[in-house]
Design a protein around this motif. Structure first.
Motif, short mmCIF file in Angstrom:
data_model
loop_
_atom_site.label_atom_id
_atom_site.label_comp_id
_atom_site.label_asym_id
_atom_site.label_seq_id
_atom_site.Cartn_x
_atom_site.Cartn_y
_atom_site.Cartn_z
N MET A 1 35.56 35.36 85.90
CA MET A 1 36.87 35.87 85.38
C MET A 1 36.41 36.22 83.74
O MET A 1 35.69 35.49 83.21
CB MET A 1 37.87 34.46 85.14
CG MET A 1 38.73 34.52 86.50
SD MET A 1 40.08 33.25 86.25
CE MET A 1 38.97 32.03 87.00
N SER A 2 36.76 37.26 83.49
CA SER A 2 36.49 37.56 82.11
C SER A 2 37.56 37.51 81.01
O SER A 2 37.36 37.69 79.77
CB SER A 2 36.04 39.14 81.90
OG SER A 2 37.06 40.13 82.58
N GLN A 3 38.72 36.95 81.41
CA GLN A 3 39.79 36.86 80.70
C GLN A 3 40.72 35.62 81.26
O GLN A 3 41.31 35.93 82.24
CB GLN A 3 40.82 38.22 80.50
CG GLN A 3 41.83 38.02 79.36
CD GLN A 3 42.41 39.26 78.99
OE1 GLN A 3 42.80 40.09 80.07
NE2 GLN A 3 42.88 39.14 77.67
N VAL A 4 40.86 34.69 80.33
CA VAL A 4 41.25 33.50 81.09
C VAL A 4 42.50 33.02 79.93
O VAL A 4 42.45 32.95 78.65
CB VAL A 4 40.64 32.32 81.09
CG1 VAL A 4 41.23 31.02 81.44
CG2 VAL A 4 39.62 32.52 82.23
N PHE A 5 43.98 32.82 80.32
CA PHE A 5 44.84 32.36 79.70
C PHE A 5 45.20 30.65 80.08
O PHE A 5 45.10 30.52 81.12
CB PHE A 5 46.25 33.27 80.00
CG PHE A 5 46.13 34.47 79.50
CD1 PHE A 5 46.02 35.00 78.24
CD2 PHE A 5 46.29 35.68 80.59
CE1 PHE A 5 45.89 36.46 77.66
CE2 PHE A 5 46.11 37.11 80.10
CZ PHE A 5 45.73 37.43 78.89
N VAL A 6 45.52 30.27 79.08
CA VAL A 6 45.90 28.83 79.03
C VAL A 6 47.17 28.49 78.36
O VAL A 6 47.57 28.86 77.57
CB VAL A 6 44.63 27.97 78.42
CG1 VAL A 6 45.10 26.28 78.32
CG2 VAL A 6 43.28 28.28 78.89
N TYR A 7 47.85 27.87 79.28
CA TYR A 7 49.24 27.43 78.70
C TYR A 7 49.00 25.75 78.74
O TYR A 7 48.47 25.02 79.69
CB TYR A 7 50.37 27.50 79.87
CG TYR A 7 51.57 26.70 79.49
CD1 TYR A 7 52.38 27.00 78.42
CD2 TYR A 7 51.85 25.50 80.14
CE1 TYR A 7 53.62 26.33 78.27
CE2 TYR A 7 52.91 24.72 80.03
CZ TYR A 7 53.82 25.24 78.83
OH TYR A 7 55.02 24.45 78.57
N ALA A 8 49.40 25.22 77.57
CA ALA A 8 49.16 23.91 77.18
C ALA A 8 50.53 23.37 76.63
O ALA A 8 51.19 24.08 75.59
CB ALA A 8 48.08 23.71 76.20
#
Length: 104
Positions: A1-8
């Motif tokens: 994966m070259s782009q990861v989104f994180v929701y926290a």
């Protein structure tokens, strides 16, 4: 994966006006691979969180383990984290004018 989104999200009641976001932003910027963060403040709940963009899964996990989890312990709160693959949804997101895909 070259782009990861994180929701926290932290399950605590801290009004956003009490968050020292200036100094927190300085510390966050020290983490490799963090491209951006959008701060979140829960309506009528004062939960605090964010939506983050990272350049790799490894860097996202490093951030979670070394900043998000220790902060949860510090404020005696519960932490919810979710990881999302930004590459898989790239075309659909461009079609919706997502600011995370400008210039692609």
């Amino acid at each position: 994966m070259s782009q990861v989104f994180v929701y926290a999200e932290y399950q605590v009641s801290i009004p956003f006006c009490e968050i020292d976001w200036l100094s927190i932003n300085v510390e966050m910027k020290k983490f490799p691979g963090l491209q951006s963060k959008t701060w979140l403040s829960g309506l009528n709940t004062n939960t605090v969180g964010g939506f983050y963009e990272f350049d790799s899964l490894e860097n996202a996990q490093n951030y979670i383990y070394n900043l998000l989890i220790p902060f949860a312990k510090q404020v005696n709160g519960n932490l919810t984290v979710r990881l999302f693959d930004g590459y898989t949804t790239q075309e659909a997101s461009i079609g919706m004018n997502s600011p995370f895909y400008k210039g692609v």
